[in-house]
Design an enzyme around this catalytic site. Structure first.
Site, mmCIF file in Angstrom:
data_model
loop_
_atom_site.group_PDB
_atom_site.id
_atom_site.type_symbol
_atom_site.label_atom_id
_atom_site.label_comp_id
_atom_site.label_asym_id
_atom_site.label_seq_id
_atom_site.Cartn_x
_atom_site.Cartn_y
_atom_site.Cartn_z
ATOM 1 N N HIS A 190 -17.531 -110.385 -33.441
ATOM 2 C CA HIS A 190 -18.834 -110.189 -32.806
ATOM 3 C C HIS A 190 -19.752 -111.359 -33.162
ATOM 4 O O HIS A 190 -19.580 -112.005 -34.189
ATOM 5 C CB HIS A 190 -19.485 -108.881 -33.275
ATOM 6 N N SER A 225 -21.501 -103.225 -27.906
ATOM 7 C CA SER A 225 -21.852 -103.808 -29.200
ATOM 8 C C SER A 225 -22.367 -105.236 -29.111
ATOM 9 O O SER A 225 -23.108 -105.695 -29.991
ATOM 10 C CB SER A 225 -20.637 -103.768 -30.137
#
Length: 262
Positions: free
Chosen positions: A243, A39
């Protein structure tokens, strides 16, 4: 007549040399780029996922930004949310002898850092520290062999490529501006896990003869609890938590990659 013929031939020769030179330059500049990984490479957290479905490949992710700004003649973006080392082995089917550049980030999911963040969010300080130590034991004991297998596979499938391994940032600025959320004990423990992952990944990438890009320094001063976050904290959708955001991709990862690829 002889003079005119000579001049005509000279023009033909010069024109031919220009065409050949242009062809050689074009071939030398041709870039066949394949972006593999999890990711952090697919760009989860940076939005604009198009039709990539559950892989969440972002138009703002560093691979797409690099391909766009460097005129990649062929670009395959196969990084995917949740990818582990075995998934990257499958992604490697996109490689060939014609591939000139490969980027990859992998290892965090194998080490269970999603579970680490859940346990640290829901549990007490000691439970968090213990869970991080468990993950670090996996990183130092089991992950090296998994990474070696991935890296050897990438080299065998892309024998002519420059292969760049990108790491992960630390999540927190210790002693930062956050007054709520995880305790400082938890933040320090989580950062130590990121350090262990970066060190092992760098060692194995170097042993494979690959270039390792350590993004801990570029993200310093831009962690969660800093004055300028390049990472998301706990957020919705939950899979985008912890993230890089748009700036993390464009100002953190992309310049770090460009520093080693030009």
């Amino acid at each position: 007549m002889l003079v005119k013929a000579f001049r005509f031939l000279s023009v033909l020769v010069v024109a031919s040399l220009v065409l050949v030179g242009s062809a050689i330059t074009s071939a030398a500049q041709a870039v066949s780029y394949v972006a593999l990984g999890d990711s952090y490479s697919s760009g989860v957290g940076a939005g604009e996922y198009g039709d990539s479905g559950s892989c969440k490949r972002s138009a703002n992710a560093y691979p797409q930004l690099w391909a766009d700004s460097h005129g990649a003649t062929d670009f395959q973006f196969v990084a995917c949310l949740g990818a582990r080392t075995d998934d990257v082995l499958a992604q490697a089917d996109a490689l060939s002898a014609a591939t000139t550049l490969v980027t990859v980030s992998v290892g965090g999911n194998d080490a269970g850092f999603t579970d680490v963040m859940i346990d640290c969010t829901l549990g007490g300080d000691q439970a968090c520290v213990d869970r991080v130590e468990e993950a670090k034991a996996f990183v130092t004991g089991t992950l090296p062999g998994l990474l070696d297998n991935v890296y050897s596979t990438l080299r065998s499938k892309a024998p002519n490529a420059e292969i760049v391994v990108l790491g992960y940032p630390r999540f927190y600025q210790l002693g930062g501006s956050c007054e709520a959320g995880l305790s400082e004990v938890k933040r320090e423990a989580i950062n130590s896990g990121a350090d262990a992952l970066a060190e092992v990944t760098g060692q194995r990438a170097g042993a494979a003869g690959f270039t390792f890009v350590d993004v801990r320094e570029p993200f310093t001063g831009h962690e969660i609890c800093s004055s300028d976050w390049w990472l998301k904290s706990l957020t919705w959708p939950v899979d985008e938590s912890y993230h890089p955001n748009v700036n993390g991709q464009a100002l953190g990862y992309l310049p770090a990659l460009e520093a080693v690829t030009g």
